[in-house]
Design a protein around this motif. Structure first.
Motif, short mmCIF file in Angstrom:
data_model
loop_
_atom_site.label_atom_id
_atom_site.label_comp_id
_atom_site.label_asym_id
_atom_site.label_seq_id
_atom_site.Cartn_x
_atom_site.Cartn_y
_atom_site.Cartn_z
N UNK A 256 -55.48 -70.21 -8.28
CA UNK A 256 -55.26 -71.06 -7.61
C UNK A 256 -54.59 -71.54 -5.98
N UNK A 257 -54.47 -70.61 -5.37
CA UNK A 257 -54.66 -71.18 -3.94
C UNK A 257 -55.75 -71.83 -3.21
N UNK A 258 -56.65 -70.72 -3.87
CA UNK A 258 -58.03 -71.13 -3.21
C UNK A 258 -58.59 -72.20 -3.23
N UNK A 259 -58.52 -72.82 -5.44
CA UNK A 259 -58.98 -73.75 -5.50
C UNK A 259 -59.45 -75.02 -4.94
N UNK A 260 -58.28 -75.64 -4.17
CA UNK A 260 -58.72 -76.51 -2.68
C UNK A 260 -59.42 -76.48 -1.44
N UNK A 261 -59.51 -74.26 -1.71
CA UNK A 261 -60.52 -74.48 0.01
C UNK A 261 -61.47 -74.67 -0.95
N UNK A 262 -61.87 -74.07 -1.28
CA UNK A 262 -63.37 -73.87 -2.47
C UNK A 262 -64.01 -75.95 -3.11
N UNK A 263 -63.18 -76.62 -2.62
CA UNK A 263 -63.22 -77.65 -3.65
C UNK A 263 -63.84 -77.67 -4.92
N UNK A 264 -62.59 -76.90 -5.70
CA UNK A 264 -62.90 -76.97 -6.96
C UNK A 264 -61.51 -77.43 -7.80
N UNK A 265 -60.69 -78.14 -7.24
CA UNK A 265 -59.38 -78.62 -7.81
C UNK A 265 -59.58 -79.88 -8.12
N UNK A 266 -59.37 -80.10 -9.04
CA UNK A 266 -59.18 -81.27 -9.80
C UNK A 266 -58.83 -82.47 -8.68
N UNK A 267 -59.44 -83.64 -9.02
CA UNK A 267 -59.29 -84.53 -8.15
C UNK A 267 -57.79 -85.34 -8.53
N UNK A 268 -57.73 -85.79 -9.83
CA UNK A 268 -56.80 -86.16 -10.07
C UNK A 268 -55.82 -85.13 -11.21
N UNK A 269 -54.99 -84.70 -10.62
CA UNK A 269 -53.93 -83.86 -11.48
C UNK A 269 -52.84 -84.35 -12.39
N UNK A 270 -52.37 -85.44 -11.65
CA UNK A 270 -52.01 -85.88 -12.87
C UNK A 270 -52.29 -87.85 -12.66
N UNK A 271 -52.14 -87.01 -14.43
CA UNK A 271 -52.63 -88.16 -14.48
C UNK A 271 -51.85 -89.49 -16.19
N UNK A 272 -50.78 -89.12 -15.56
CA UNK A 272 -49.34 -89.76 -15.96
C UNK A 272 -47.69 -89.80 -15.67
N UNK A 273 -47.37 -91.00 -15.28
CA UNK A 273 -46.48 -90.92 -14.68
C UNK A 273 -45.54 -91.21 -16.20
N UNK A 274 -44.02 -90.73 -16.33
CA UNK A 274 -42.44 -91.76 -17.06
C UNK A 274 -41.93 -91.23 -16.38
N UNK A 275 -40.97 -91.72 -16.92
CA UNK A 275 -39.56 -91.59 -16.58
C UNK A 275 -39.56 -90.72 -17.30
N UNK A 276 -37.80 -90.17 -17.14
CA UNK A 276 -37.02 -89.07 -17.93
C UNK A 276 -36.74 -89.42 -19.46
N UNK A 277 -36.33 -90.85 -19.35
CA UNK A 277 -36.55 -91.41 -21.22
C UNK A 277 -37.94 -91.33 -21.52
N UNK A 278 -38.58 -91.03 -20.78
CA UNK A 278 -40.10 -91.43 -21.45
C UNK A 278 -40.71 -89.48 -22.20
N UNK A 279 -40.11 -88.28 -20.95
CA UNK A 279 -40.68 -87.36 -20.97
C UNK A 279 -40.98 -86.53 -22.53
N UNK A 280 -40.80 -86.52 -23.63
CA UNK A 280 -40.17 -86.33 -24.44
C UNK A 280 -41.74 -86.68 -25.32
N UNK A 281 -41.66 -88.26 -25.35
CA UNK A 281 -43.37 -89.26 -26.06
C UNK A 281 -44.15 -88.60 -24.79
#
Length: 66
Positions: free
Chosen positions: A21-46
């Protein structure tokens, strides 16, 4: 990658997994968008239910607490 990345841990990961995992950014293999959704604590279950129902639709969910 312009921003920092914190690798916090996993109960199932081995030392070799972390090295890969640590090597991924170095090799360019890390996905550009790791976080695809941001939710509040109240929305976490959903958000987790949505991810479970269609794992391919989300790469990662960030639960915002502030």
């Amino acid at each position: 990658m312009k921003k920092g990345l914190d690798v916090l841990g996993s109960r199932n990961a081995t030392a070799a997994d972390f090295r890969a995992v640590i090597e991924l950014p170095r090799s360019g293999g890390f996905p550009a968008s790791v976080v695809t959704r941001v939710v509040s604590l109240e929305e976490a279950g959903e958000g987790l239910r949505d991810w479970s129902a269609d794992p391919g639709s989300l790469t990662g969910i960030h639960v915002a607490t502030a």
